[in-house]
Design an enzyme around this catalytic site. Structure first.
Site, PDB file in Angstrom:
ATOM      1  N   GLU A 221      65.433  34.170 -11.489  1.00 31.33           N
ATOM      2  CA  GLU A 221      64.709  33.851 -12.727  1.00 31.33           C
ATOM      3  C   GLU A 221      63.685  32.786 -12.368  1.00 31.33           C
ATOM      4  O   GLU A 221      64.014  31.596 -12.276  1.00 31.33           O
ATOM      5  CB  GLU A 221      65.706  33.340 -13.786  1.00 31.33           C
ATOM      6  CG  GLU A 221      66.667  34.401 -14.288  1.00 31.33           C
ATOM      7  CD  GLU A 221      65.991  35.409 -15.230  1.00 31.33           C
ATOM      8  OE1 GLU A 221      64.941  35.097 -15.800  1.00 31.33           O
ATOM      9  OE2 GLU A 221      66.532  36.521 -15.379  1.00 31.33           O
ATOM     10  N   CYS A 256      59.780  27.662 -18.665  1.00 37.27           N
ATOM     11  CA  CYS A 256      59.296  28.759 -17.817  1.00 37.27           C
ATOM     12  C   CYS A 256      58.370  29.720 -18.541  1.00 37.27           C
ATOM     13  O   CYS A 256      57.454  30.266 -17.945  1.00 37.27           O
ATOM     14  CB  CYS A 256      60.480  29.515 -17.236  1.00 37.27           C
ATOM     15  SG  CYS A 256      61.619  30.110 -18.492  1.00 37.27           S
TER      16      CYS A 256
END
Ligand code: NAD
Length: 489
Positions: A221, A256
């Site tokens: 991720e 993110c």
């Protein structure tokens, strides 16, 4: 954080001992049962309910993150994950019956999800609680043993996680290892059954290289530059608020999927800019450095990295809003830059902070080529009322995920997989996708001893080949003709 003594003790040998302990506990089979999985997820829920204030305090100590953001993005989302697992796990664990083909007639088949074994979860500092435990819940739901390595850059949360997991969870199968590069490297030398890493791409490559030595699968991720395309003819106030919510109201841009940069037309940019300035002042006041609703920058290194982006010669004179900094308190005000050169560092690295460049184009459609000329982002956002543009954007832009007319909130939709593509990540989780990410889908075919047509056994003949071809293509008629022909062969 681990004490100095513990840190020196956790070397490759200690990591190997830990993995061997968990492997034998896993092999004993306890984690496979539905009851164990549910009981552990319930323990996490209980742990969060008992210690919500401690969690808010720890994340505040690490990031000055507003309690509202921690309560919503970290605590409530984790509780939601646990509640969903408790509700749906029985169903997820059930084998899925599937149709068989004529080649295996008569038979039945099913896909049986099985745990992978002992998995390693390495988590980052920006959502230090959620991004540690969300994958752990997925790994437990799928029946695995887990080692969690929280980020040393969020030391208060790391210490709290280590303490609470020791107190609340079954430590024969679930452990925390605190530490930094040395400890993580020792862990990465071991043979895991899956590694889930959340963080930057540089370390992602280190993780993947370590995993490759053992052919261990990885869930990566990662991050990237998530663009926001703003078309004209929209409800500008709503769009502006949603852009701010997906940038500064998300850990002051240290997220993110935060908006990394905006693309809009030359004509629309002044209107958008005015609206952003207006709403920002409404949200954070005239002196945002004093606002309690903005996180600080996590540490001096990241503060220096961000100020360097602002101080680069190429972007000199491009700041059109904000730019104030408070070095001792590691605060940077929401900052907007207009028309920065495309070859500036700020346009070539993930910003991961409160700076938002706007680049302008002649036509909004030009944004697609600009996005596609870079690496694939973790998220891409579009604000428009134009159906054609929306359809073109969804089809032509490759990104981990996408939101039309909002930002960030796609990650709260359990039925959507969350993950990147290409350099923004590999694999996905959330909801049922987390269970799948930590399971192996075992293909099982059941047969009896009847109906044993000797077509696939030697000696091979043309007739047998014709029959096999007909069976593979699923043609009953072809099979009948082949059988007739076979007898003449
Ligand atoms: P970080 O510095 O906390 O690092 C993440 C983890 O990697 C930590 O546990 C750390 O100990 C470990 N690590 C660091 N250096 C290492 C090394 N040399 N070898 C082995 N392990 C090492 O977090 P970060 O990387 O600064 O996090 C920010 C990045 O993460 C951004 O790029 C962001 O976009 C990305 N991110 C992605 C997601 C997502 O869900 N896709 C979520 C959050 C953050």
């Amino acid at each position: 954080m681990a004490s100095e003594e513990e840190k020196t003790i956790f070397d490759v040998e200690a990591a190997s001992t830990l993995v061997n302990e968990l492997k034998s506990a896993y092999t004993a089979g306890k984690s496979r049962s539905y009851e164990w999985r549910i009981s552990q997820v319930q323990c996490i829920l209980k742990m969060v309910e008992h210690h919500e204030q401690d969690i808010l305090d720890a994340v505040f100590s690490d990031l000055s993150k507003p309690a509202f953001e921690v309560s919503f993005f970290e605590v409530a989302m984790l509780k939601n994950t646990c509640t969903m697992v408790i509700k749906k796990l029985k169903h997820w664990m059930m084998p899925e019956k599937v149709k068989t083909s004529m080649t295996s007639f008569p038979s039945s088949a099913e896909i049986v999800p099985e745990p992978l074994g002992v998995v390693l979860v390495i988590s980052p500092w920006n959502y230090p609680f959620l991004l540690s435990l969300d994958p752990v819940v997925g790994a437990i739901a799928a029946g695995n043993a887990v080692v969690l390595k929280p980020s040393e850059i969020a030391p208060a949360t790391s210490a709290l996680l280590a303490k609470l997991i020791r107190e609340y969870m079954d430590n024969s199968l679930i452990r925390v290892v605190e530490g930094a590069v040395a400890e993580t490297s020792a862990l990465l030398e071991q043979k895991w059954d899956k590694i889930c890493y959340t963080g930057n791409g540089r370390v992602g490559r280190i993780v993947m290289a370590a995993a490759a030595k053992h052919l261990t699968p990885v869930l990566l991720e990662l991050g990237g530059k998530s663009p926001v395309v703003v078309d004209s003819g929209i409800n500008l106030q709503v769009a502006t608020r949603r852009i701010i919510a997906g940038k500064w109201a998300c850990n002051n841009g240290q997220t993110c999927v935060a908006a990394d940069y905006i693309i809009t037309t030359k004509d629309y940019a002044p209107k958008l800019l005015d609206s952003l300035k207006h709403e920002l002042e409404k949200f954070y006041g005239k002196n945002p450095l004093e606002s309690k609703d903005l996180s600080r920058i996590v540490n001096a290194n990241h503060f220096a990295r961000l100020t360097k982006l602002l101080d680069e010669d190429k972007v000199s004179g491009k700041i059109v809003h904000g730019g104030e900094r408070d070095k001792p308190n590691l605060k940077i005000a929401p900052t907007i830059l207009l028309d920065v050169p495309r070859d500036s560092t700020i346009m070539n690295e993930e910003i991961f902070g409160p700076l938002l460049p706007i680049i302008t184009v002649e036509k909004v459609e030009d944004s697609v080529d600009i996005i596609n000329s870079g690496t694939k982002p973790l998220a891409a956002y579009l604000f428009t009322n134009n159906k054609k543009l929306k359809e073109h954007f969804v089809m032509a832009v490759s990104a981990g995920g996408m939101v039309v007319n909002d930002t960030v909130i796609h990650l709260a939709v359990d039925n959507l997989p969350f993950g990147g593509v290409q350099e923004s990540g590999m694999g996905a989780y959330h909801g049922k996708f987390s269970f799948d990410a930590f399971s192996h889908k075992k293909a099982v075919l059941y047969r009896g001893f009847g109906g044993d047509v000797p077509v696939r056994y030697p000696p091979y003949t043309k007739g047998k080949l014709r029959l096999m071809k007909a069976l593979i293509s699923g043609s009953i008629l072809g099979a009948i003709f082949a059988l007739i022909g076979w007898s003449k062969d």
